[in-house]
Structure formats: C-alpha cells, structure tokens
Write an enzyme that holds these catalytic residues in place. Sequence first.
Site, PDB file in Angstrom:
ATOM      1  N   SER A 148       0.835  -1.193   0.000  1.00  0.00           N
ATOM      2  CA  SER A 148       0.000   0.000   0.000  1.00  0.00           C
ATOM      3  C   SER A 148       0.881   1.260   0.000  1.00  0.00           C
ATOM      4  O   SER A 148       1.654   1.472  -0.926  1.00  0.00           O
ATOM      5  CB  SER A 148      -0.965  -0.042   1.191  1.00  0.00           C
ATOM      6  OG  SER A 148      -1.914   0.984   1.122  1.00  0.00           O
ATOM      7  N   ASP A 245     -10.271  -2.260  -5.557  1.00  0.00           N
ATOM      8  CA  ASP A 245      -9.392  -1.258  -4.942  1.00  0.00           C
ATOM      9  C   ASP A 245      -9.340  -0.038  -5.863  1.00  0.00           C
ATOM     10  O   ASP A 245      -9.011  -0.174  -7.045  1.00  0.00           O
ATOM     11  CB  ASP A 245      -7.989  -1.853  -4.779  1.00  0.00           C
ATOM     12  CG  ASP A 245      -7.027  -0.943  -4.030  1.00  0.00           C
ATOM     13  OD1 ASP A 245      -7.373   0.226  -3.763  1.00  0.00           O
ATOM     14  OD2 ASP A 245      -5.918  -1.410  -3.709  1.00  0.00           O
ATOM     15  N   HIS A 275      -8.609  -3.789  -1.360  1.00  0.00           N
ATOM     16  CA  HIS A 275      -7.350  -3.335  -0.782  1.00  0.00           C
ATOM     17  C   HIS A 275      -7.188  -3.989   0.594  1.00  0.00           C
ATOM     18  O   HIS A 275      -8.115  -4.032   1.397  1.00  0.00           O
ATOM     19  CB  HIS A 275      -7.403  -1.811  -0.638  1.00  0.00           C
ATOM     20  CG  HIS A 275      -6.105  -1.184  -0.271  1.00  0.00           C
ATOM     21  ND1 HIS A 275      -5.241  -0.677  -1.206  1.00  0.00           N
ATOM     22  CD2 HIS A 275      -5.527  -0.959   0.935  1.00  0.00           C
ATOM     23  CE1 HIS A 275      -4.188  -0.166  -0.599  1.00  0.00           C
ATOM     24  NE2 HIS A 275      -4.336  -0.332   0.702  1.00  0.00           N
TER      25      HIS A 275
END
Length: 304
Positions: A148, A245, A275
């Site tokens: 991320s 996501d 995500h």
Amino acid sequence: MKLFPHPGYEVLFNLPADQLELFKKLAPYRKYNAPEELEITDSSVPGLNGAPDVKIRIYKRKGLGRTPMLLNIHGGGFVSGDLDNDNHRCTGFAMNVDCAVVSVEYRLSPEHVFPAALEDCRAVLEHAYENPDHYGIDRDNIAVFGTSAGGCIAAGLCLYLRDHKGPAIKMQILNFPVLSGIAVTNSAKMLYEGTPMVKGEGLSDVVQLYLGSYNGYAPSYYALPALARDLYGLPPAFVVTCEYDPLRDEGIDYAKRLMEFAVPTELHSMPRVSHGYDLVNEAPLTKWIREGMYLSLKREFGQL
C-alpha cells in the site's frame, strides 16, 4: 456498484466505519505467534542527516548463514502502522525464502512529511549494505517489498537508488501500492465510495498529508512514482492490484509502463478482493499470491 467478494474474504466487506471498531474486528488477523524456527530481533539504525534512529525488526530462520536481504516497508496510508503490521507477511518470506527480512518503522505523516519516510527506509537499506557482516547478509542480493503506502515508498526508493547509483536492487515487490493517489483513474472513480478498507473519496487528502501540502508544482517522483517519465533501469517488478481497490488502475498503469521500458515485470490483478485482502492470511488467494512472490524472489536471488 455491487461487490461480490471472493469466498474467504467476506469479513473485509462487512467492516464498521468506526476506526476503533474496525481495528477490533481485524485484531484476530493481526494476532501473531512466531514459528520456533524463526529468530526475531528488534533493533535500530541511525537516521539520515541527524534524524532520529529508525526502529527495525529482523526476521531470519535459525541456522541460516549469510543470506540475501528483503527490506519490508509497511502500509497504513502514510499516517499509521508500525512493525507489528507486517509480522505475518515478513514471516512468510523468512520461512519460505532463504533470506533475512528487515522491516522498517518509518516516520509517519502528517507530523513527518516527505521525504522523512523515504529517508528512513534508505537509512536502513544503506546501513545494512554498509554493514553486511552485522546483518549476516549478502549485500549484492537485496530486494524491497512494500504494501500500500509502503509500496509507494518502495517504488520511490528504487527510483532514488537508480538515479543516485545506490545499492543495486534485485527486485521490487509492490503489493497493491499507492503510486499517485490522485483519484483520477477509472477505478478511483468507479470505487469512489462503498469499498472496503480504501475508497476513492479521500485518496488525494491522504497524499496531501504525505506531501505536506500542494504548492502548485509537481511533486517529486520519489514521492509519487507514477510521475516518473523514465522507468528505464529499474529492478524487476512484481506488482499486485485488487479488483475492488480504487488504486487498481494506477498499479496496472505503472506495471505496463515498466514493461514499456523493458523492466521485467509481473502483474497480478486479484479478482473480487479489496485493498488489504491479504490481511486474511489463510484464505486461498492470499496463499496463492504469496507463493508466487516467494517463487519470483527466489528466482531473482538465484535460489532456483
């Protein structure tokens, strides 16, 4: 947009909006018991240019001699996260690849804006490179793994090291990375609201916290790697994106551009997950993609 979660990941699609309740619900997935075969050491390295020491956690199987090294950079939207974030991810690499995993607890925004996080990660990588005997590593075999926001930092670090002739990186693994976070892609618009963990709404606000502010000039591509025009000479890449996501399309675009610059690149777009899906460690897609990461990292480390 109606979402259809992949079997095994339903818990992530029923999360409370309240942050305290969210962390309570995800707590079982953070619970961690280290394997007996694994040695885990907490330490620190000096920060760059007078910055505070950087906390690190080293994972290495007992009995291994000098090994390659994987630098781990956790996620958390640039504003949260610590060494405990990635115990499971780091353990997986350490138990399945002959390497030492060095995880970084970098400074967080908004208290510490770019380039603080990048410099902390660079401090750790360079310290390990300059002191290979201390870490028991082969400094000619170093890779980076970022999740991320950590994927953004990892990609930016690879660009910085390329430009400044720093230590050569064998591989960059970018796990559903932030690469621009400006919320202008199709996926960010389609998934503007109602998606688990991360939604398109507010992406730019998180990036602004990381940068400190917008001042009318393009940010450094070390901060937002998608802004880099030249991707030539970067290390081989393993890029993971998720169907649900909002960051999906910027990850796909970056992988395609790496290929255009002849960078060996694997792109895996994971179906029907959001995500952060790999928080569910025992679910099937998590196991499958991690096996792929281990295999590819072994290849780049010359272990196949």
